[in-house]
Write a protein that holds these residues in place. Sequence first.
Motif, PDB file in Angstrom:
ATOM      1  N   PRO A 424       2.049  53.057 -19.835  1.00 50.83           N
ATOM      2  CA  PRO A 424       1.819  53.638 -21.155  1.00 50.83           C
ATOM      3  C   PRO A 424       2.153  52.646 -22.263  1.00 50.83           C
ATOM      4  CG  PRO A 424       3.018  55.155 -19.724  1.00 50.83           C
ATOM      5  CD  PRO A 424       2.965  53.856 -19.015  1.00 50.83           C
ATOM      6  N   GLY A 425       1.234  52.500 -23.162  1.00 46.94           N
ATOM      7  CA  GLY A 425       1.479  51.652 -24.320  1.00 46.94           C
ATOM      8  C   GLY A 425       1.451  50.169 -24.024  1.00 46.94           C
ATOM      9  N   ARG A 426       1.028  49.760 -22.815  1.00 45.80           N
ATOM     10  CA  ARG A 426       0.994  48.337 -22.468  1.00 45.80           C
ATOM     11  C   ARG A 426      -0.451  48.018 -22.107  1.00 45.80           C
ATOM     12  NH1 ARG A 426       6.162  46.585 -21.716  1.00 45.80           N
ATOM     13  NH2 ARG A 426       5.556  44.787 -20.476  1.00 45.80           N
ATOM     14  N   PRO A 427      -1.291  47.622 -23.098  1.00 47.49           N
ATOM     15  CA  PRO A 427      -2.736  47.629 -22.936  1.00 47.49           C
ATOM     16  C   PRO A 427      -3.309  46.567 -22.014  1.00 47.49           C
ATOM     17  CG  PRO A 427      -2.152  46.725 -25.067  1.00 47.49           C
ATOM     18  CD  PRO A 427      -0.893  47.230 -24.462  1.00 47.49           C
ATOM     19  N   LEU A 572       2.401  45.310 -31.674  1.00 44.89           N
ATOM     20  CA  LEU A 572       2.200  46.182 -32.836  1.00 44.89           C
ATOM     21  C   LEU A 572       1.468  47.455 -32.436  1.00 44.89           C
ATOM     22  CD1 LEU A 572       2.450  46.611 -35.886  1.00 44.89           C
ATOM     23  CD2 LEU A 572       0.338  45.274 -36.171  1.00 44.89           C
ATOM     24  N   ASP A 573       0.500  47.311 -31.541  1.00 41.13           N
ATOM     25  CA  ASP A 573      -0.242  48.466 -31.046  1.00 41.13           C
ATOM     26  C   ASP A 573       0.705  49.449 -30.348  1.00 41.13           C
ATOM     27  OD1 ASP A 573      -2.720  49.779 -30.822  1.00 41.13           O
ATOM     28  OD2 ASP A 573      -2.932  49.109 -28.750  1.00 41.13           O
ATOM     29  N   ARG A 574       1.633  48.899 -29.557  1.00 43.97           N
ATOM     30  CA  ARG A 574       2.579  49.756 -28.843  1.00 43.97           C
ATOM     31  C   ARG A 574       3.551  50.430 -29.820  1.00 43.97           C
ATOM     32  NH1 ARG A 574       2.608  45.223 -25.408  1.00 43.97           N
ATOM     33  NH2 ARG A 574       4.667  44.552 -26.169  1.00 43.97           N
ATOM     34  N   ARG A 578       4.113  54.462 -30.513  1.00 44.63           N
ATOM     35  CA  ARG A 578       5.423  55.110 -30.430  1.00 44.63           C
ATOM     36  C   ARG A 578       5.738  55.864 -31.721  1.00 44.63           C
ATOM     37  NH1 ARG A 578       8.952  50.226 -29.702  1.00 44.63           N
ATOM     38  NH2 ARG A 578      10.590  51.720 -30.322  1.00 44.63           N
ATOM     39  N   LEU A 579       5.385  55.259 -32.859  1.00 45.98           N
ATOM     40  CA  LEU A 579       5.646  55.905 -34.147  1.00 45.98           C
ATOM     41  C   LEU A 579       4.828  57.187 -34.272  1.00 45.98           C
ATOM     42  CD1 LEU A 579       7.141  55.646 -36.851  1.00 45.98           C
ATOM     43  CD2 LEU A 579       5.154  54.396 -37.726  1.00 45.98           C
ATOM     44  N   GLN A 580       3.571  57.139 -33.814  1.00 46.61           N
ATOM     45  CA  GLN A 580       2.721  58.322 -33.870  1.00 46.61           C
ATOM     46  C   GLN A 580       3.242  59.418 -32.948  1.00 46.61           C
ATOM     47  OE1 GLN A 580      -1.080  56.644 -32.918  1.00 46.61           O
ATOM     48  NE2 GLN A 580      -1.529  56.048 -35.046  1.00 46.61           N
ATOM     49  N   ALA A 585      12.415  55.146 -34.612  1.00 47.06           N
ATOM     50  CA  ALA A 585      12.958  53.789 -34.466  1.00 47.06           C
ATOM     51  C   ALA A 585      11.846  52.746 -34.406  1.00 47.06           C
ATOM     52  CB  ALA A 585      13.816  53.706 -33.210  1.00 47.06           C
ATOM     53  N   ALA A 586      10.624  53.191 -34.064  1.00 45.95           N
ATOM     54  CA  ALA A 586       9.509  52.247 -33.964  1.00 45.95           C
ATOM     55  C   ALA A 586       9.062  51.752 -35.331  1.00 45.95           C
ATOM     56  CB  ALA A 586       8.336  52.895 -33.220  1.00 45.95           C
TER      57      ALA A 586
END
Length: 611
Positions: A424-427, A572-574, A578-580, A585-586
């Motif tokens: 997850p989150g690691r494209p 930055l994408d990750r 996380r912020l969304q 903290a992201a």
Amino acid sequence: MSLTPAFLDELRARTLLSSVIAPKVKLTRAGREWKACCPFHQEKTPSFTINDEKGFYHCFGCGAHGDAIRFLTEAGGLPFMEAVKELAGKAGMDVPAPDPRAREKQERTASLTDVTAAAQRWFAEQLAGIDGAPAREYLKRRAIDAAAVQRFGIGFAPEGRGRLKNALATLGEDRLVETGMLIRPDSGETYDRFRGRLMIPIRDVRKRVIGFGGRIIGEGEPKYLNSPETILFDKGRTLYNIDLASPASRTARRLIAVEGYMDVIALDRAGIAEAVAPNGTAVTEAQLERMWRLDPAPILCFDGDSAGQKAAIRAAARALPFLSAERTLRFVALPPGQDPDDLVRAGGRDAIERLLSAPEPLVDRVWRHEAEAAPLTTPEERAGLRQRLLAHVSAIGDKGLAQLYRDEWMQRFDALVRPQRGGPGRPFERRGRYVKGKGFVPPEPPTLAQTRVIGQRGLQDETLRAVLLGFTLFPAALADHSEALAHLMIADPGQARWRDRLVDAAMDGTLLDREGLRTILEANGTALPTSDERSSVAYTFTREESEPTLALRDLGEAVDTLAREHEVAAALDRATARLQAGDEAAFAEQVRLLRLKRENNERLASLAVSD
């Protein structure tokens, strides 16, 4: 004596090699050659061939190779000049008169080896006498029996400043000083150098005693005391046990280097006779050269403690400038706190052979040392690892081999500091790699989201096109930056193919000029931009007339900045994801990455030059 190449060539031409070898082994005619069982190792099926026309012998079993002179020196044990004189006498040739200075040195050397031989005999007598009891007890504790004492010529120097001096007085005090047996102080009388020590003679390949290593019995320093440098003994060019290990290495088809005299003796006691040791110093270039004459890949078997492993790495560093396809080193680390004697006592030969059966190649040993030398938690520490590896690469004299080492280490470096991504989150699932026989295998195509991220960076797209052109115009930069170029994420298929061809050329190790690289690219269907089609953003490396040093510097900076930009974009994408998802903290991470992204773009912009 200096013999000219012309004289030696004439001597070889007048010598029938088979007639020199026939007295030693039974020869059988095999076409235009002769065959025999090799005199250098034990075998039942002949693999030793003699070619009279070409004047050389070769064993396909142990690798022994040479001419008539070498056969007499190695199989017959003759000194070089004695072998030459014997062959010249049979060929009806007169050996040139010796240089007076060379003859004087030869006679002086022969005279001094008489002194060291006499000293060795006297030490052996003392070991067997009343004074030798402590030394005999020490040998007993080390399980060194009478046969080993005889084989290695071990003796004992009793306490007393004048015991040897008085015993060998007839040989002359000056000669005893010259061989290092006596010390002559600035004032006062001479006295014995070795006192209260187990004496281990150091012999040359002709079995002549040229020096001694003295191990103290009981407490005291230094633990070992060697003969000083003399006309006979050059410790940096001499290997202990070379006289016994040289023939044994041919039979065993390997050579082992250990740290000290007692290690050699311990291995010999276990039936491993092909071991040598430096004389209390770090392994030198001259000692490596002597090892390589016996084995193209000697095994360095040093202690597993810090000192032993530092010695192994120093030897590896010394070897790098001289490596080739036929010359390398292998390494075995003994268990910490143990030496060969401990292993022999605990498990006999099998314990040693288990270690020696899987030596570590030099490429792996240096990598492991550098990768474990410091933490790799920060970019600076990872950059330090890369710099150390590249410094080792630059030390390798064989440029083709250096490129192979570079490829190997940089591939490992990339796997270590840029691990495969996924989850997850690691494209990016995996990066490209170079596959032998297939060339560069590019990364998996980016997803639509990744393509959108890449496509948003207009300045990067301009610079990427310029960087590809820069490597085409200045191919010398590929040697240092092909890894960074290989791992750039490129969405445009045409540019990706262009990049892949550049990386393939770098991996092939071919030295390319500008026109040669263009030819390769065009032959592979890569359409290069014309001068009118080039990017509106110009750089020093997109201009053929640019000063090469400046262009190469800017090109390296540009490709490294692009590599960082890709990593920042992925991070930055990750952080955004996380912020969304509600991770507050992201936000701080997103701000930091946006700043880095801006700095990278500013750096790329600063490299541009006006038309």
